[in-house]
Design a protein around this motif. Sequence first.
Motif, PDB file in Angstrom:
ATOM      1  N   ASN A 224       0.803  -1.222   0.000  1.00  0.00           N
ATOM      2  CA  ASN A 224       0.000   0.000   0.000  1.00  0.00           C
ATOM      3  C   ASN A 224       0.842   1.281   0.000  1.00  0.00           C
ATOM      4  N   ASP A 225       0.169   2.377  -0.347  1.00  0.00           N
ATOM      5  CA  ASP A 225       0.812   3.691  -0.327  1.00  0.00           C
ATOM      6  C   ASP A 225       0.898   4.252   1.079  1.00  0.00           C
ATOM      7  N   ALA A 226      -0.040   3.882   1.944  1.00  0.00           N
ATOM      8  CA  ALA A 226      -0.089   4.412   3.304  1.00  0.00           C
ATOM      9  C   ALA A 226      -0.787   3.412   4.210  1.00  0.00           C
ATOM     10  N   LEU A 227      -0.661   3.617   5.524  1.00  0.00           N
ATOM     11  CA  LEU A 227      -1.340   2.776   6.512  1.00  0.00           C
ATOM     12  C   LEU A 227      -2.280   3.627   7.347  1.00  0.00           C
ATOM     13  N   TYR A 228      -3.321   2.969   7.838  1.00  0.00           N
ATOM     14  CA  TYR A 228      -4.214   3.594   8.825  1.00  0.00           C
ATOM     15  C   TYR A 228      -4.342   2.647  10.004  1.00  0.00           C
ATOM     16  N   VAL A 229      -4.153   3.182  11.214  1.00  0.00           N
ATOM     17  CA  VAL A 229      -4.288   2.393  12.445  1.00  0.00           C
ATOM     18  C   VAL A 229      -5.387   3.030  13.290  1.00  0.00           C
ATOM     19  N   PRO A 230      -6.481   2.336  13.576  1.00  0.00           N
ATOM     20  CA  PRO A 230      -7.561   2.908  14.390  1.00  0.00           C
ATOM     21  C   PRO A 230      -7.164   2.997  15.858  1.00  0.00           C
ATOM     22  N   THR A 231      -8.090   3.424  16.696  1.00  0.00           N
ATOM     23  CA  THR A 231      -7.828   3.450  18.135  1.00  0.00           C
ATOM     24  C   THR A 231      -7.817   2.011  18.636  1.00  0.00           C
ATOM     25  N   ASN A 233      -5.799  -0.792  21.134  1.00  0.00           N
ATOM     26  CA  ASN A 233      -4.929  -0.871  22.306  1.00  0.00           C
ATOM     27  C   ASN A 233      -3.628  -1.620  22.043  1.00  0.00           C
ATOM     28  N   THR A 234      -3.698  -2.715  21.301  1.00  0.00           N
ATOM     29  CA  THR A 234      -2.491  -3.495  21.035  1.00  0.00           C
ATOM     30  C   THR A 234      -1.525  -2.714  20.151  1.00  0.00           C
ATOM     31  N   ALA A 235      -2.070  -2.021  19.174  1.00  0.00           N
ATOM     32  CA  ALA A 235      -1.222  -1.184  18.320  1.00  0.00           C
ATOM     33  C   ALA A 235      -0.618  -0.040  19.122  1.00  0.00           C
ATOM     34  N   ALA A 236      -1.412   0.570  19.995  1.00  0.00           N
ATOM     35  CA  ALA A 236      -0.916   1.684  20.807  1.00  0.00           C
ATOM     36  C   ALA A 236       0.231   1.256  21.707  1.00  0.00           C
ATOM     37  N   LYS A 237       0.187   0.013  22.150  1.00  0.00           N
ATOM     38  CA  LYS A 237       1.228  -0.516  23.032  1.00  0.00           C
ATOM     39  C   LYS A 237       2.492  -0.866  22.259  1.00  0.00           C
ATOM     40  N   ASN A 238       2.379  -1.012  20.930  1.00  0.00           N
ATOM     41  CA  ASN A 238       3.501  -1.512  20.125  1.00  0.00           C
ATOM     42  C   ASN A 238       3.806  -0.616  18.935  1.00  0.00           C
ATOM     43  N   THR A 239       3.725   0.693  19.141  1.00  0.00           N
ATOM     44  CA  THR A 239       3.985   1.619  18.033  1.00  0.00           C
ATOM     45  C   THR A 239       5.420   1.509  17.516  1.00  0.00           C
ATOM     46  N   PRO A 252       3.706   6.634   5.020  1.00  0.00           N
ATOM     47  CA  PRO A 252       3.063   7.386   6.105  1.00  0.00           C
ATOM     48  C   PRO A 252       2.013   6.551   6.844  1.00  0.00           C
ATOM     49  N   VAL A 253       1.942   6.747   8.160  1.00  0.00           N
ATOM     50  CA  VAL A 253       0.952   6.064   8.992  1.00  0.00           C
ATOM     51  C   VAL A 253      -0.010   7.102   9.550  1.00  0.00           C
ATOM     52  N   PHE A 254      -1.274   6.954   9.233  1.00  0.00           N
ATOM     53  CA  PHE A 254      -2.337   7.781   9.804  1.00  0.00           C
ATOM     54  C   PHE A 254      -2.953   6.989  10.952  1.00  0.00           C
ATOM     55  N   ALA A 255      -3.462   7.688  11.968  1.00  0.00           N
ATOM     56  CA  ALA A 255      -3.953   6.952  13.140  1.00  0.00           C
ATOM     57  C   ALA A 255      -5.198   7.590  13.734  1.00  0.00           C
ATOM     58  N   GLY A 256      -5.873   6.775  14.554  1.00  0.00           N
ATOM     59  CA  GLY A 256      -7.122   7.201  15.165  1.00  0.00           C
ATOM     60  C   GLY A 256      -6.965   8.059  16.393  1.00  0.00           C
ATOM     61  N   GLU A 257      -5.769   8.082  16.977  1.00  0.00           N
ATOM     62  CA  GLU A 257      -5.573   8.884  18.190  1.00  0.00           C
ATOM     63  C   GLU A 257      -4.121   9.318  18.340  1.00  0.00           C
ATOM     64  N   GLU A 258      -3.926  10.302  19.208  1.00  0.00           N
ATOM     65  CA  GLU A 258      -2.640  10.984  19.358  1.00  0.00           C
ATOM     66  C   GLU A 258      -1.505  10.066  19.797  1.00  0.00           C
ATOM     67  N   GLY A 259      -1.767   9.152  20.728  1.00  0.00           N
ATOM     68  CA  GLY A 259      -0.708   8.308  21.248  1.00  0.00           C
ATOM     69  C   GLY A 259      -0.047   7.461  20.177  1.00  0.00           C
ATOM     70  N   ILE A 260      -0.836   6.958  19.235  1.00  0.00           N
ATOM     71  CA  ILE A 260      -0.283   6.142  18.153  1.00  0.00           C
ATOM     72  C   ILE A 260       0.541   7.008  17.198  1.00  0.00           C
ATOM     73  N   VAL A 261       0.025   8.204  16.895  1.00  0.00           N
ATOM     74  CA  VAL A 261       0.775   9.112  16.032  1.00  0.00           C
ATOM     75  C   VAL A 261       2.094   9.511  16.689  1.00  0.00           C
ATOM     76  N   VAL A 267      -0.171  12.054  11.235  1.00  0.00           N
ATOM     77  CA  VAL A 267      -1.244  12.960  11.651  1.00  0.00           C
ATOM     78  C   VAL A 267      -2.425  12.175  12.216  1.00  0.00           C
ATOM     79  N   THR A 268      -3.278  12.905  12.918  1.00  0.00           N
ATOM     80  CA  THR A 268      -4.527  12.337  13.436  1.00  0.00           C
ATOM     81  C   THR A 268      -5.527  13.450  13.695  1.00  0.00           C
TER      82      THR A 268
END
Length: 332
Positions: A224-231, A233-239, A252-261, A267-268
């Motif tokens: 893919n050209d880019a990734l999106y990670v929603p809110t 918990n497992t992703a947030a713990k393993n950024t 580029p990785v776009f995300a659902g919340e600030e902690g992942i970004v 951006v988020t």
Amino acid sequence: MKKSVKRLIAICLAVITISACFAACSGKEPSENNSSDKKYTIGIAQWEAHEALDAATEGFKAAVTEKLGAENVAFEYNTAQGETTNCSTIVNRYVSNKVNLIMANATPVVQAAFAATKNIPVVGTSVTEYGVALGIDNFTGKTGVNVTGTSDLAPLKDQAAMIKEICPETKTVGIVYCSAEPNSKYQATEVSKYLKDLGITATEYPFADSNELQSIVSKAVADNDALYVPTDNTAAKNTGIIDAVARPAKKPVFAGEEGIVKGCGIVTLTISYYDIGYAAGEMAAQILAEGKNPAEMEIGYAPKFTKKYNAEICKELGITVPEDYVAIDTAQ
């Protein structure tokens, strides 16, 4: 002798009368407990320790102590360390201890708490969709059971549009999420629809646990050209795992919340987890002090969203964001 008895009775009656007078003047009956004197025990069960959930717990405790008084509340706190079985162990202990209320921070904990008790009030937070979490069909905003709380649902349509705004040449997006989190699947499905409307092909890349994350992200990055990670918990713990794959590949990785970004994204459009935790704490105080029924309380949502970006990663990838985006403090 009779006179002495009469005098004793008279004295006793006088004492009783004076006591009643003092009670009346104080505004309460001698046996009545003032609501401000009531003591409450709240069991806090958090899915795992990471920035977003920690902020929600902090906000919850701040609201409860402010509304009820620090001297009137005792908190029991435990984290499930990302293990479903630990959720059940923690909430069952709270039920056995007869806590006055359970605060369930994240979807798996809400599910465990609801399974453990139908009597003790449960106030959730950091839960994306309560209808999905509790298996409620045609959910209308009230659970109808002993569970209420606040949602961390992000504005998914606007987040999809954000991808188009920041990287207009994007044609394909890989959505990475943990399959063990039902609300992550919900977000992935919804974002896919919105991306399709924008002419972007979205493909879901679920992973079972952190052990699979690197291989799944590697495939998503390659495809893919880019990734999106929603809110999630497992992703947030393993950024760190996501960043180690995506950044060298210049994806580029776009995300659902600030902690992942903060950990791996660019951006988020984010909520404040402290704010939704605080709102959940206000709801808990209303249940405990005012007798409100959680079954009849509307689920609360974040009052505002903020555009934020990771300046370091954006610079490295050569991405310029609009002026209305706020830089995340990555030094914290």
